[in-house]
Write an enzyme that holds these catalytic residues in place. Structure first.
Site, PDB file in Angstrom:
ATOM      1  CB  SER A  49      18.234 -13.168  21.208  1.00 21.94           C
ATOM      2  OG  SER A  49      18.569 -14.264  20.337  1.00 21.94           O
ATOM      3  CG  ASP A  84      17.747  -8.135  22.285  1.00 24.74           C
ATOM      4  OD1 ASP A  84      17.643  -7.234  23.041  1.00 24.74           O
ATOM      5  OD2 ASP A  84      17.303  -8.410  21.377  1.00 24.74           O
ATOM      6  CG  HIS A  85      14.876  -9.173  25.608  1.00 19.28           C
ATOM      7  ND1 HIS A  85      13.964  -8.562  26.179  1.00 19.28           N
ATOM      8  CD2 HIS A  85      14.697  -8.838  24.306  1.00 19.28           C
ATOM      9  CE1 HIS A  85      13.178  -7.468  25.607  1.00 19.28           C
ATOM     10  NE2 HIS A  85      13.748  -7.560  24.474  1.00 19.28           N
ATOM     11  CG  ASP A 105      13.431  -8.846  29.939  1.00 18.26           C
ATOM     12  OD1 ASP A 105      12.746  -8.508  30.785  1.00 18.26           O
ATOM     13  OD2 ASP A 105      12.913  -9.496  28.725  1.00 18.26           O
ATOM     14  CD  GLU A 135      11.818  -5.431  28.728  1.00 19.43           C
ATOM     15  OE1 GLU A 135      12.747  -5.887  27.973  1.00 19.43           O
ATOM     16  OE2 GLU A 135      10.663  -5.838  28.635  1.00 19.43           O
ATOM     17  CG  HIS A 177      10.315  -7.838  20.609  1.00 20.00           C
ATOM     18  ND1 HIS A 177      10.226  -8.492  22.155  1.00 20.00           N
ATOM     19  CD2 HIS A 177      11.290  -7.086  20.693  1.00 20.00           C
ATOM     20  CE1 HIS A 177      11.154  -7.967  22.746  1.00 20.00           C
ATOM     21  NE2 HIS A 177      11.993  -7.086  21.989  1.00 20.00           N
ATOM     22  CG  HIS A 207      13.245  -3.581  23.316  1.00 19.47           C
ATOM     23  ND1 HIS A 207      14.104  -4.637  23.492  1.00 19.47           N
ATOM     24  CD2 HIS A 207      14.107  -2.695  24.308  1.00 19.47           C
ATOM     25  CE1 HIS A 207      15.003  -4.699  24.161  1.00 19.47           C
ATOM     26  NE2 HIS A 207      15.078  -3.361  24.689  1.00 19.47           N
ATOM     27  CG  ASN A 229      16.880  -2.867  20.852  1.00 18.56           C
ATOM     28  OD1 ASN A 229      17.606  -1.993  20.900  1.00 18.56           O
ATOM     29  ND2 ASN A 229      16.540  -3.671  21.878  1.00 18.56           N
ATOM     30  CG  ASN A 231      15.905  -9.894  15.402  1.00 14.27           C
ATOM     31  OD1 ASN A 231      16.687 -10.042  14.730  1.00 14.27           O
ATOM     32  ND2 ASN A 231      15.070 -10.649  16.148  1.00 14.27           N
TER      33      ASN A 231
HETATM   34  P1  13P Z   1      11.866  -6.289  16.292  1.00 13.70           P
HETATM   35  O1  13P Z   1      12.155  -7.743  16.196  1.00 13.70           O
HETATM   36  O2  13P Z   1      10.538  -5.788  16.116  1.00 13.70           O
HETATM   37  O3  13P Z   1      12.610  -5.311  15.210  1.00 13.70           O
HETATM   38  O4  13P Z   1      12.428  -5.920  17.582  1.00 13.70           O
HETATM   39  C1  13P Z   1      13.592  -6.033  18.041  1.00 13.70           C
HETATM   40  C2  13P Z   1      13.957  -6.003  19.669  1.00 13.70           C
HETATM   41  O5  13P Z   1      13.647  -5.289  20.078  1.00 13.70           O
HETATM   42  C3  13P Z   1      15.132  -6.703  19.856  1.00 13.70           C
HETATM   43  O6  13P Z   1      15.431  -6.713  21.397  1.00 13.70           O
END
Ligand code: 13P
Length: 287
Positions: A49, A84-85, A105, A135, A177, A207, A229, A231
């Protein structure tokens, strides 16, 4: 050597499995993810990110660290380093710094502006051999201070963005997320099905992989999701293992001040989480 995510995701979509994108925050996480991918012979995508990139010192520092690990750890499975994004400016910075993939994004822009900006970035990314994700329909929850509403994407808008030449598409299907609330209604498979019918071969991205039940993950893969994804789940596992180590007082015994020992349980916890996800996503042995 880093590769773009295009080929690995085409293969995943055709083979009905998904490649995991695991977000990285530091050396320990990166090492754990790469070693697990190699051990399981799985392709993998490292997500960064903008906030995490800044935390690690900047995008050049991230590229240097990842490339160094690929070489020193003899990683031979396909690895993509993916923004990411990304913001419009962030995408350009990562193209220049040596990432192999970016996500723009533009979901918070009106569709016309999302189209214009995505078109420009598709060319910039492809000129340098990077893959690009876009996205449509903002993903809920909070990421780096940006709060989305978890809306469902309009399949016609997905088709419009897919036709710009992007390599994979994140479509909001009620996913968010972070942790899912008690009253979460689940993924909208109706939306996913409609998006896949409009976008054909395009690999779709899910995501918010943390906390989605296994049966929903499998169904999403059967409907064209080829990248998932994750995180928060790695963060929770890392934090829990570190906290346990400290609470057991092990950090106070002997060499407990040694960061290599202090962070080791967290690094092992990430390996276990990544292994579990790769098995669920079906990417084991696909490198
Ligand atoms: P989570 O944190 O819910 O696993 O999502 C991660 C994500 O989509 C990163 O772009």
């Amino acid at each position: 050597m880093l590769v773009s995510a295009t080929e690995m995701l085409k293969k995943a979509k055709a083979g009905h499995y998904a490649v995991g994108q695991f977000n990285i925050n530091n050396l320990e996480w990166t090492k754990s993810i790469l070693l697990t991918a190699q051990e399981l012979n799985s392709p993998v995508i490292l997500g960064v990110s903008e906030g995490a990139g800044k935390y690690m010192g900047g995008y050049h520092a991230v590229v240097g660290m990842v490339n160094g690990l690929l070489q020193d750890l003899n990683i031979t499975v396909p690895v993509a380093l993916h923004l990411d994004h990304g913001s419009f400016e962030g995408c350009y910075k990562c193209i220049e710094a040596g990432f192999s993939s970016i996500m723009f994004d533009g979901s918070h822009y009106a569709i016309d502006e999302n189209v214009a900006k995505t078109t420009e970035l598709v060319k910039a990314a492809h000129d340098k051999g990077l893959s690009i994700e876009a996205e449509v329909g903002s993903i809920g929850g909070e990421e780096d201070g940006v709060v989305g509403m978890g809306e469902c994407a309009d399949p016609d808008e997905c088709k419009a963005i897919a036709d710009l030449g992007i390599d994979f598409l994140a479509a909001g299907i009620g996913n968010i997320h972070g942790k899912y609330p008690e009253n979460w209604k689940g993924l909208s498979f109706e939306t996913l099905d409609a998006v896949q019918q409009k976008t054909g071969e395009m690999p779709l991205v899910l995501h918010g992989g943390t906390g989605i039940p296994a049966d929903m993950i499998k169904k999403a893969i059967s409907l064209g999701v080829a990248k998932i994804n994750v995180n928060t789940e790695c963060q929770l596992a890392f934090a829990a293992a570190t906290r346990k180590y400290v609470e057991e007082g092990k950090d106070l015994q002997g060499k407990g001040f040694d960061p290599r020992k202090l962070l080791a349980p967290g690094a092992e916890a990430i390996k276990a989480t990544v292994k579990e996800k790769m098995e669920l996503f079906g990417s084991v042995g696909q490198a």
